[in-house]
Every structure is written in structure tokens, then in C-alpha cells.
Design a protein around this motif. Structure first.
Motif, PDB file in Angstrom:
ATOM      1  N   ASP A  62       0.833  -1.206   0.000  1.00 17.37           N
ATOM      2  CA  ASP A  62       0.000   0.000   0.000  1.00 17.37           C
ATOM      3  C   ASP A  62       0.866   1.253   0.000  1.00 17.37           C
ATOM      4  N   GLN A  65       2.495   1.904  -3.430  1.00 20.58           N
ATOM      5  CA  GLN A  65       1.616   2.581  -4.387  1.00 20.58           C
ATOM      6  C   GLN A  65       1.589   4.085  -4.141  1.00 20.58           C
ATOM      7  N   LYS A  69       2.911   7.056  -6.658  1.00 20.82           N
ATOM      8  CA  LYS A  69       2.034   8.157  -7.086  1.00 20.82           C
ATOM      9  C   LYS A  69       2.690   9.507  -6.820  1.00 20.82           C
TER      10      LYS A  69
END
Length: 147
Positions: A62, A65, A69
Motif C-alpha cells: 500500500d 503505491q 504516485k
């Protein structure tokens, strides 16, 4: 050899070989396990240790990611290396084809026909793939087959 013993042995090897990164990852996992043992006031069983490892991998995925980004490749690379180390202690992960087959079989067993039956399917399916497949992927396949 139990997973806890394996972690201890690998920690000792990392100390001897002066692999500071692997040592820090193993210490972090052992600390998470120890915190839960203290909270529960009992040593963890093998499945509970696997659950802790799965939770640690999921947290890192998690975070990975989010770092990707945000364009923080330096932090993302560090997390990828941690995930690789942690995955060594988890059981062999199921391939997408194996997960699809298990999902289809479970849908037939439960007799599911629409998305309204998703809870029944997931309830029957997750114990079969626990620790061997990511819940998000399993969920996606169930949704795909129930539409």
C-alpha cells in the motif's frame, strides 16, 4: 523449522554477514510479532505469525503505491527490497490461473449467481487462499465471475 525460529536464524546470519538492510527488516517483523505476543500474553502460533507477515507485506505494498504516485522512487525502491525479503517467509503465492480456478470452483460450491452472493463466496473462498493470494486480487476475480 517454525517460522519464528527461521526468522531468528536468518537474523543471526544477517548479523554475521553484516547485511544491515535484511537485519533491519527481520528485526522490524520480529518486533511486530513480539508486540502481538505481549498484547495476547501468549506466544503466537504458526498461522498467526503468517498473518503478521502478510499484514506487513500488505502495508508495504500500500505504501509502495502511494510513494509511486508521489514520485518518490527512492522510497519506493526501499520498500520493494523489503517486500522481497518478507516474501521469502510466506508460502508460495498462487498464480492468477490457480486463483481463478479456485474462485470458479467456490462459486459453483456455494451456488452463487449474482453480486448479491459475493459475501457467501468470499466467506467460503478466503480460508482456501489465506496467505497464498492477495485479497484484492481474489475480490476482483469474484466480481469478474459474478457479473
Amino acid at each position: 523449522m517454525s517460522l519464528s525460529n527461521r526468522l531468528n536464524d536468518d537474523m543471526k546470519l544477517a548479523m554475521k554477514s553484516q547485511d544491515k538492510f535484511k537485519l533491519s527488516v527481520i528485526r522490524m517483523v520480529r518486533a511486530a510479532i513480539k508486540n502481538i505476543e505481549i498484547d495476547q500474553r501468549k506466544p503466537l502460533e504458526e498461522q498467526e505469525v503468517l498473518d503478521v507477515l502478510n499484514r506487513e507485506v500488505k502495508q508495504r505494498k500500500d505504501s509502495l503505491q502511494e510513494f509511486e504516485k508521489a514520485g518518490r522512487e527512492d522510497l519506493a525502491e526501499n520498500l520493494r527490497a523489503e517486500i522481497v525479503i518478507l516474501m521469502e517467509y510466506l508460502p508460495q503465492q498462487l498464480s492468477d490461473e490457480e486463483v481463478k480456478a479456485i474462485v470458479q470452483q467456490t462459486i459453483q460450491e456455494v451456488g452463487a449467481s449474482s453480486k448479491a452472493d459475493m459475501g457467501k463466496v468470499m466467506g467460503a473462498l478466503m480460508p482456501k487462499v489465506k496467505g497464498r493470494a492477495d485479497g484484492k486480487i481474489v475480490n476482483q476475480f469474484v466480481q469478474q465471475f459474478l457479473t
